[in-house]
Design a protein around this motif. Sequence first.
Motif, PDB file in Angstrom:
ATOM      1  N   LEU A  98    -100.730 -29.729 -43.752  1.00 44.57           N
ATOM      2  CA  LEU A  98    -100.283 -28.761 -44.749  1.00 44.57           C
ATOM      3  C   LEU A  98    -100.523 -29.339 -46.141  1.00 44.57           C
ATOM      4  CD1 LEU A  98     -96.888 -27.429 -43.312  1.00 44.57           C
ATOM      5  CD2 LEU A  98     -99.188 -26.513 -42.983  1.00 44.57           C
ATOM      6  N   ALA A  99    -100.927 -28.477 -47.059  1.00 49.21           N
ATOM      7  CA  ALA A  99    -101.159 -28.898 -48.435  1.00 49.21           C
ATOM      8  C   ALA A  99     -99.825 -29.291 -49.078  1.00 49.21           C
ATOM      9  CB  ALA A  99    -101.825 -27.769 -49.219  1.00 49.21           C
ATOM     10  N   PRO A 100     -99.749 -30.442 -49.729  1.00 53.26           N
ATOM     11  CA  PRO A 100     -98.452 -30.953 -50.222  1.00 53.26           C
ATOM     12  C   PRO A 100     -97.724 -30.012 -51.168  1.00 53.26           C
ATOM     13  CG  PRO A 100    -100.111 -32.685 -50.288  1.00 53.26           C
ATOM     14  CD  PRO A 100    -100.835 -31.421 -49.939  1.00 53.26           C
ATOM     15  N   GLN A 101     -98.443 -29.263 -52.000  1.00 51.01           N
ATOM     16  CA  GLN A 101     -97.795 -28.440 -53.010  1.00 51.01           C
ATOM     17  C   GLN A 101     -97.609 -26.988 -52.591  1.00 51.01           C
ATOM     18  OE1 GLN A 101     -96.368 -29.861 -55.598  1.00 51.01           O
ATOM     19  NE2 GLN A 101     -97.139 -31.761 -54.693  1.00 51.01           N
ATOM     20  N   HIS A 102     -97.972 -26.638 -51.376  1.00 53.56           N
ATOM     21  CA  HIS A 102     -97.794 -25.247 -50.942  1.00 53.56           C
ATOM     22  C   HIS A 102     -96.301 -24.957 -50.742  1.00 53.56           C
ATOM     23  CE1 HIS A 102     -98.104 -21.550 -48.566  1.00 53.56           C
ATOM     24  NE2 HIS A 102     -99.293 -21.413 -49.128  1.00 53.56           N
ATOM     25  N   PRO A 103     -95.838 -23.735 -51.036  1.00 55.37           N
ATOM     26  CA  PRO A 103     -94.414 -23.411 -50.840  1.00 55.37           C
ATOM     27  C   PRO A 103     -93.917 -23.654 -49.416  1.00 55.37           C
ATOM     28  CG  PRO A 103     -95.487 -21.701 -52.142  1.00 55.37           C
ATOM     29  CD  PRO A 103     -96.571 -22.628 -51.693  1.00 55.37           C
TER      30      PRO A 103
END
Length: 297
Positions: free
Chosen positions: A278-283
Motif C-alpha cells: 500500500l502507498a504510504p500516504q494513501h488514506p
Amino acid sequence: MCSEHPAFSAPITPSAHDALWQWAQQAYGLSGGWQTLWLRGCPLGRINPQWAERIAKDWHGSASASSDGLFLEADSWLALGDGLQHMASEWKRLGLLHGWRDERFDVCGEDGQVLFALERAAFRPFGLMSHAVHLNGLACIDGQWRFWIGRRSPHKAVDPDKLDNLVGGGISSGEAVEAAILRESEEEAGLSPQQLAGMRPSNRIHSLRPVARGLHNEILHIFDVVLAPDVRPENLDGEVAGFECLTPPQLVEAMLGGQMMADAQLVTLDAFRRYGLLAPQHPLTRYLADISRPAAV
C-alpha cells in the motif's frame, strides 16, 4: 526466486487503493444513533436504539437513561455478568438472539482487567469489546511470495464460502492470546507448533462495524508466519472447506469482488500495509495505521 523474507516489488494499483478505501469507509466505523452502554459506571458497550429499548425493558436490576447513554447497575461485577447472561438466555429462548455458541468471552475494563465472562453471542447486542486472533500465512510458491487463504465451510452460519485468513477465531474466557492462536492453528489448519516456529505477533487492530446483531467491537491480534513450501494446511474441525495460496493481485481481485469476509480483508490489508503493498500516504494506509495498536510481545 524469492527473497529471504517476504517482499513485494510494488504497491497495488491506484484504482485498487481507492476502491478498497471506499469499502473500508462503508464497512467500518459508526454513524447514527448509537448510545454508550455504562456498566457499573464504566463505558463498556455501544448499543443501537432497538437494543437500548430492549435492554432497558428486560434488565432486572437498576437502570437509568440520559443523554450520556444507558446505565445498568448491580451489586458486583459477578452479579452484573450473571444478569446479562440471564437476559441473553431469555432473548435466545424468545428467538431474539441467534448464533448461541455456549462459549464465553471475557469482558474487560479499560485497564484490561477481566470483569466477568459472557456468552459470545451476546457481545454484539451489547456492543462489548471482544478479542480474536488472526494469522497471515505466507509462503514462497513457484518463485513468488503468496498468502495462504482459507475458504469458510458452506455450512458456517456466518459468511459461508467466504475467503478468510489462514487462521482466525475468538479468544475464549480465560485463554491467553498465544494459546488461542496455537489452538486455532491446529484446529483450522492442522499446523503444529513446530511448523509455526517462526510465527510472530505483528499488530493489533480495532475492528468496529455495525452488524445484523448489533455492533462488532473487537481487537484483532494479528500474527504472521512464513510456512515452508512443502507445508500444506489441512482443516481438522470442519469449519474450513479448503485453502488456496494467492498472489496479491489475486487477493485484490477477490476483495474487490466481495469474496472475503470483512475482518479477514482488514487483516490482509494490514499485512499489505506492513509489506509495502500500500502507498504510504494513501488514506487507506493512514486509516489502517490509525486503528492499529502495538502488538503484544
